[in-house]
Design an enzyme around this catalytic site. Structure first.
Site, PDB file in Angstrom:
ATOM      1  N   TYR A   1     114.025  33.007  10.072  1.00 45.73           N
ATOM      2  CA  TYR A   1     114.093  32.231   8.834  1.00 45.73           C
ATOM      3  C   TYR A   1     115.448  31.535   8.704  1.00 45.73           C
ATOM      4  CZ  TYR A   1     113.700  31.207   3.820  1.00 45.73           C
ATOM      5  OH  TYR A   1     113.647  30.574   2.598  1.00 45.73           O
TER       6      TYR A   1
ATOM      7  N   SER B   1     117.901  27.710   1.119  1.00 45.42           N
ATOM      8  CA  SER B   1     118.055  29.154   0.914  1.00 45.42           C
ATOM      9  C   SER B   1     119.526  29.529   1.023  1.00 45.42           C
ATOM     10  CB  SER B   1     117.256  29.913   1.986  1.00 45.42           C
ATOM     11  OG  SER B   1     117.551  31.293   1.983  1.00 45.42           O
TER      12      SER B   1
END
Length: 275
Positions: free
Chosen positions: A146, A133
């Site tokens: 996250y 990510s």
């Protein structure tokens, strides 16, 4: 010989697009999902779909076993993809919430990868591709859980890349950024399960900022690309003789990767605090 790939998180979004596209390109694709109902749906459209849930160690071993039975014990590539978000202020994250998200976003990935490595080592070749990510390169407020899982993934993958290179195993990170998926919606059940936002000192910020963004469909984000953009990077990584360590997909990821190289931490904090 037809090449084989196991892809996780194929119920929708990035995993589903990758599975369909690689099948069309001639790969033997195993498109795993967490729920059996999603596996059955993919089987109905002609895909091989073993059930693998990163939070269920038994399903990891059983699912991989199904793959190897179908390929005669060979696996050319693994694309670790399934993950979920949990948006909240760090001070509001219970320890059990972090344990839960690390189980699905990190520990389960490691479990499956460790079981795949001996297969690829015996072949003398293989690709392990990790869907990371932008938040594996950078950080944002309200994304602490996250971000922590993706930073852990980045570090572990960097070490694997140098350790496994002598065995002919390529370890690659794909950095998507904003992609049109159900990722934001899929994180809502975890928020509702773990976050006592009404008791938080940041309650007003939840009410005016985070919660409306999670629950209201405001359309695509700026610079958002379709899942096929990630699949394109995956194909480049799989078909390259010498794949790059990282493949950036969206403009925000390129921006984050550049900023972390040229700015001090204080300068990064100043930029990110304005986002």
């Amino acid at each position: 010989m037809q090449k084989s790939i196991l892809i996780t998180g194929c119920s929708s979004g990035i995993g589903l697009d990758a599975a369909r596209t690689l099948k069309a390109r001639g790969w033997q694709v195993f498109a795993s999902c967490r729920q059996q109902a999603d596996c059955d749906r993919l089987i109905g459209e002609g895909l091989k779909a073993p059930r693998i849930d990163y939070c269920d160690p038994d399903s990891i071993g059983t699912g991989l076993g199904e793959v190897l039975a179908a390929t005669g014990g060979r696996l050319d590539a693994l694309f670790n993809n399934g993950a979920h978000g949990l948006n909240a202020a760090v001070e509001d994250l219970p320890v059990e919430a972090l344990r839960d998200i690390f189980e699905s976003n990190f520990f389960g990935w490691h479990d499956l990868t460790r079981q795949v490595i001996p297969i690829m080592r015996s072949q003398g070749a293989g690709h392990i591709v990790q869907c990371s990510s932008t938040l594996g390169l950078s950080y944002l407020g309200w994304r602490g859980a996250y971000t922590a899982t993706k930073h852990a993934l980045e570090g572990l993958s960097d070490v694997m890349r140098i350790e496994l290179a002598p065995a002919g195993i390529h370890v690659v990170l794909i950095e998507p950024g904003p992609i049109t998926t159900r990722f934001r919606k899929n994180g809502i059940p975890y928020f509702e399960r773990f976050i006592d936002w009404k008791s938080s000192p940041r309650r007003a910020d939840y009410e005016t900022g985070l919660i409306p963004r999670m629950y209201q469909d405001g359309g695509p984000d700026r610079f958002e690309l379709p899942p096929s953009a990630v699949t394109h990077a995956l194909i480049r990584a799989l078909e390259a003789t010498r794949p790059k360590p990282r493949y950036y997909v969206t403009l925000p990821t390129w921006f984050a990767g550049t900023l972390r190289r040229v700015l001090s931490t204080r300068a990064m904090d100043a930029v990110i605090s304005r986002l």
